[in-house]
Motif scaffolding. Sequence first.
Motif, short mmCIF file in Angstrom:
data_model
loop_
_atom_site.label_atom_id
_atom_site.label_comp_id
_atom_site.label_asym_id
_atom_site.label_seq_id
_atom_site.Cartn_x
_atom_site.Cartn_y
_atom_site.Cartn_z
N SER A 1 50.25 73.46 88.22
CA SER A 1 50.95 74.75 88.19
C SER A 1 50.63 75.54 86.93
O SER A 1 50.75 76.77 86.90
CB SER A 1 52.47 74.53 88.28
OG SER A 1 52.91 73.76 87.17
N VAL A 2 50.18 74.83 85.89
CA VAL A 2 49.84 75.48 84.63
C VAL A 2 48.86 74.59 83.88
O VAL A 2 48.83 73.37 84.08
CB VAL A 2 51.11 75.73 83.78
CG1 VAL A 2 51.77 74.42 83.38
CG2 VAL A 2 50.79 76.57 82.54
N TYR A 3 48.03 75.20 83.05
CA TYR A 3 47.11 74.44 82.21
C TYR A 3 47.38 74.80 80.75
O TYR A 3 47.60 75.96 80.41
CB TYR A 3 45.65 74.76 82.55
CG TYR A 3 45.23 74.23 83.90
CD1 TYR A 3 44.77 72.92 84.05
CD2 TYR A 3 45.31 75.03 85.03
CE1 TYR A 3 44.39 72.43 85.29
CE2 TYR A 3 44.94 74.55 86.28
CZ TYR A 3 44.48 73.25 86.40
OH TYR A 3 44.11 72.76 87.63
N TYR A 4 47.37 73.78 79.90
CA TYR A 4 47.59 73.97 78.47
C TYR A 4 46.30 73.64 77.72
O TYR A 4 45.69 72.60 77.94
CB TYR A 4 48.71 73.05 77.98
CG TYR A 4 50.03 73.24 78.70
CD1 TYR A 4 50.79 74.38 78.47
CD2 TYR A 4 50.51 72.29 79.60
CE1 TYR A 4 52.00 74.57 79.12
CE2 TYR A 4 51.72 72.46 80.25
CZ TYR A 4 52.46 73.61 80.01
OH TYR A 4 53.65 73.80 80.66
N GLU B 1 49.84 70.19 83.93
CA GLU B 1 51.29 70.41 83.80
C GLU B 1 52.03 69.19 83.26
O GLU B 1 53.13 69.31 82.71
CB GLU B 1 51.87 70.81 85.16
CG GLU B 1 51.66 69.76 86.25
CD GLU B 1 51.96 70.28 87.65
OE1 GLU B 1 52.32 71.47 87.77
OE2 GLU B 1 51.81 69.50 88.61
N ASN B 2 51.43 68.01 83.41
CA ASN B 2 52.02 66.78 82.90
C ASN B 2 51.43 66.37 81.56
O ASN B 2 51.62 65.25 81.11
CB ASN B 2 51.83 65.65 83.92
CG ASN B 2 52.52 65.95 85.23
OD1 ASN B 2 53.68 66.36 85.25
ND2 ASN B 2 51.81 65.75 86.34
N ILE C 1 47.01 69.26 69.68
CA ILE C 1 47.25 70.70 69.77
C ILE C 1 47.57 71.06 71.22
O ILE C 1 48.51 71.81 71.50
CB ILE C 1 46.03 71.50 69.27
CG1 ILE C 1 45.76 71.22 67.79
CG2 ILE C 1 46.24 72.99 69.48
CD1 ILE C 1 44.44 71.77 67.27
N GLY C 2 46.79 70.49 72.15
CA GLY C 2 47.04 70.76 73.57
C GLY C 2 48.42 70.30 74.00
O GLY C 2 49.10 70.99 74.77
#
Length: 281
Positions: free
Chosen positions: A31-34, A51-52, A271-272
């Motif tokens: 759902s999202v990428y960091y 997302e995890n 950092i991620g």
Amino acid sequence: MTTASLDLTSCNKFVHQFEKVIEKPLKTKSSVYYTGVDLGTACIVLAVLDENYQPVAGAYKYANVVKDGMVVDYIGAIHIVRELKEKLEAELETELLFAASAIPPGTNELDSGAIRNVIQSAGFELTNLLDEPTAANQVMDIQNGAIVDIGGGTTGISILKDGEVIKVADEATGGTHLSLVVAGAYKLPFEEAELYKRNKKNHGELIHVLQPVVEKIGSIILRQIEGYQVDAIYLVGGSACLNGMEQIIEKVTKIPTFKPEQPLFVTPLGIGKSCTEDILE
């Protein structure tokens, strides 16, 4: 194996996962990428987590757009981050929106604006900006001890007690200084000395040539931790990849010293893990 070295088991596993997805990205739905963006003096690394907060892709490029922890080539830095971002977006077939980054301890007023500009100009929304050794601990999860991030230009130190950072410091001396010694000893141009130093096959002979610089790094650590209870030292950062460095630092400080199997990727992954969806004001 000591308790302190056992602490690095999960860290090493996480880094190995990242090394695998650098070679073969995971195109799983998220759902999202960091993204963690590590603007190192010698190497720029992007680490993408799902997302995890599990590694799904990564890329890096050796560059000299940063000097002693400070961005000196803004346009060059932007171009490299954007290039790596676009490469990863193509591999994952998605847009990478959110990113976090890090700076050497104690340089917030000097360089946080420059880092922010690079990240935003490359097309990211910046969600977090923290110091490098503290970022590394997001992966290492050290409760007590000193995390030492040996970068290209500086050595950053975070002292932790019960999982909380109680002191941060940063001093000049790092991989650039190691390369200068190699250049002088082998009569090589700086760029060739840098490549010679990175080759692990040369570390057996280089550790003796570089011992005085590594001892200086040990002295910096010893000075910065004076007055604090530090039972273990943990080395991260690209310059910590030099085989045998931990033994010399342990001899200088007389404190057990450890490092992950691949120190270069610990900080960008941390950092991620510090990235969110909340845009930094």
